[in-house]
Enzyme design. Structure first.
Site, PDB file in Angstrom:
ATOM      1  N   ASN A 163      -1.731  -3.682   9.201  1.00 20.50           N
ATOM      2  CA  ASN A 163      -0.478  -2.942  10.561  1.00 20.50           C
ATOM      3  C   ASN A 163       0.172  -0.962  10.456  1.00 20.50           C
ATOM      4  OD1 ASN A 163       0.190  -3.338   7.646  1.00 20.50           O
ATOM      5  ND2 ASN A 163       2.257  -3.956   8.442  1.00 20.50           N
ATOM      6  N   GLU A 262       1.849  -4.052  -3.684  1.00 18.03           N
ATOM      7  CA  GLU A 262       2.598  -4.552  -2.196  1.00 18.03           C
ATOM      8  C   GLU A 262       2.072  -5.412  -1.091  1.00 18.03           C
ATOM      9  OE1 GLU A 262       4.331  -4.035   0.837  1.00 18.03           O
ATOM     10  OE2 GLU A 262       3.101  -2.144   1.567  1.00 18.03           O
ATOM     11  N   CYS A 296       6.020  -4.463   6.702  1.00 20.93           N
ATOM     12  CA  CYS A 296       6.291  -5.096   5.585  1.00 20.93           C
ATOM     13  C   CYS A 296       7.815  -4.829   5.407  1.00 20.93           C
ATOM     14  CB  CYS A 296       5.734  -4.731   4.240  1.00 20.93           C
ATOM     15  SG  CYS A 296       5.730  -2.711   4.008  1.00 20.93           S
ATOM     16  N   GLU A 470       3.847   3.193  -5.024  1.00 18.72           N
ATOM     17  CA  GLU A 470       3.263   4.053  -4.160  1.00 18.72           C
ATOM     18  C   GLU A 470       4.211   5.442  -4.081  1.00 18.72           C
ATOM     19  OE1 GLU A 470      -0.649   1.432  -2.806  1.00 18.72           O
ATOM     20  OE2 GLU A 470       1.249   1.017  -2.267  1.00 18.72           O
TER      21      GLU A 470
END
Length: 491
Positions: A163, A262, A296, A470
């Protein structure tokens, strides 16, 4: 290399192959390839080399051989290479954005924004590379000193999703290289070409051979198992579904590999009674529709106070119905295709389930005639709590709306999920907004803001949405090991 009429950088992979290994462009060891398709048309873009376990092991060899030299490279030199890569990405924004549109499908506007966001990771971590600190101090009991050093964790392996084919790669590559770690990257099979372009730019910026190895493949389990089964791989980072993340955590545990995960999200978007409704609608469009909803941290469930529900629904529905859908390079398009037909089928099933349980379609845009994996922007109202769409990640341009009157009850509903990646709150009362934000079980909260991501901020979730962070200062720490030295010091 010319790719469907797009000049993909003069330094892009030559005809030999698409596996970037040890600073060379190679074919897969066994010669296998797989097709990459344009989601806007279904047309074949080209066949790409499909790396296998032999390539995976060769990549570890290359990374391990390069590790010592990179570890001893002065941080300033690492920083310069990363900053040069940032500049090259900015220079080639249009080419990279068109490449993202071609293989991912998102609208050009979103693709160009992604390139800018992805490049910023190189700039941020170029700055952080020279700030990794050590500590020296007295032992409280006296007689010796404490020396605390930070060292690169070692060979790192990454698996990134389709994505954000540029940003999910650079968000991992940049801090690893800044910390002094060599990288193994397996991009998503749907979108390998953007990652290869990033590799070409890093090589052009002067990154030594073997420090970045990119292995496109349609046989991910074989490649990733080879990496996680090798004791030389000391760090693993994955962005993707929670279900896959759990499997990879089990594999990483075998060699006690340091992991960052993640994973999935199910973000609530809360509109309080005192919210600026127009601002909330703009924020909802940002949080729901960026990247076509295939994000997400996209707003997944909307909790709107009953006092403003009618106004918000009318204005948000009008904005969603006005979204122009089509191939990402067409003028005015802000919603491109979904990544594949399976994604469209899942979205449709969630909408159908909600309607069957009593939800109503309050607004729906159109889709173009012809081929392509398109789904209209859709707003659902009167969505019951047992509808699947409130419990599963939509990953598409559909917004289910529910109402509330009691803040505690709303928070209980918002937190009733195994996920905890992102949340959003709109209220004119900053105190109320912060109170709600602190009670939402999420790693990130947008207050009166629909865009969250920032390379200078820690990105990550709680519960089953992941482990670690991150970006931000935390991002480079994930690639460093702490060493304590007790130094005898007699006066």
């Amino acid at each position: 290399m010319n790719l469907a009429g797009i000049d993909l950088l003069a330094k892009a992979p030559p005809a030999e192959g698409d596996v970037f290994l040890g600073g060379r462009w190679l074919a897969a060891a066994d010669g296998r390839t797989y097709p990459v398709h344009d989601p806007a048309t279904g047309d074949l873009i080209r066949h790409v080399s499909s790396a296998g376990p032999d390539d995976a092991r060769a990549a570890i060899d290359a990374a391990h051989s390069a590790a010592a030299g990179w570890r001893s490279t002065p941080p300033r030199r690492r920083s310069e290479i990363l900053h040069d890569t940032f500049a090259l990405m900015r220079e080639h924004t249009d080419t990279l954005a068109r490449l993202i549109v071609l293989e991912n499908g998102k609208a050009y506007r979103d693709a160009a924004a992604e390139v800018g966001y992805a490049a910023e990771f190189f700039r941020w971590f170029a700055e952080e590379a020279v700030r990794v600190g050590s500590a020296f101090g007295d032992a409280p009991a006296g007689g010796y000193r404490h020396v605390v050093r930070k060292h690169p964790v070692g060979v790192t392996a990454f698996v990134t999703p389709w994505n954000f084919p540029a940003a999910m790669a650079t968000r991992k590559i940049a801090p690893a290289l800044a910390a002094g770690c060599p990288v193994l990257l397996k991009p998503a099979p749907e979108t390998p070409l953007t990652a290869l372009a990033v590799a070409a730019l890093l090589a052009e910026a002067g990154l030594p051979d073997g420090l970045l190895n990119v292995l496109p493949t349609d046989r991910a389990p074989e490649v990733v198992s080879a990496w996680l089964g090798d004791e030389r791989v000391r760090k693993f980072s994955f962005t993707g579904s929670t279900a896959t993340g759990k499997v990879l955590l089990e594999q990483a545990a075998e060699n006690v590999v340091n992991v960052t995960m993640e994973l999935g999200g199910n973000a609530p978007f809360v509109v309080c009674a005192d919210a600026d409704v127009d601002a909330a609608v703009r924020g909802a469009m940002d949080a729901k529709m960026r990247g076509g909803g295939e994000v997400c941290i996209a707003a997944n469930r909307f909790y709107v106070h009953a006092d403003v529900a009618a106004e918000f629904t009318e204005k948000f529905g009008a904005a969603m119905a006005a979204v122009r859908v089509g191939p990402g390079l067409e003028d005015g398009v802000t919603l491109g295709p979904m990544i594949n037909e399976g994604a469209v089928d899942k979205i449709r099933s969630l909408v159908d389930d909600a309607v069957a349980r009593g939800a109503r379609i309050a607004a729906r845009g159109g889709t173009p005639d012809g081929p392509g994996h398109f789904h209209p922007a859709t707003v659902l109202v009167d969505v019951p709590d047992d509808a699947r769409i409130l419990h599963e990640e939509v990953f598409g341009p559909v917004a289910p709306l529910t109402t509330f009157t009691d803040e505690n009850e709303m928070l209980a509903r918002a937190n009733a999920t195994v996920h905890g990646l992102a949340s959003y709150v709109y209220s004119r009362d900053v105190g109320r907004a912060l109170r709600i934000a602190e009670r939402l079980e999420a790693g990130m909260v947008g207050v009166n803001r629909g865009l969250l991501s920032d390379p200078a901020a820690p990105f990550g979730g709680v519960k089953q949405s992941g482990l670690g962070r991150e970006g931000g200062r935390e991002g480079i720490e994930a690639f460093l090991e702490t060493q304590y030295i007790a130094l005898d010091w007699t006066d």
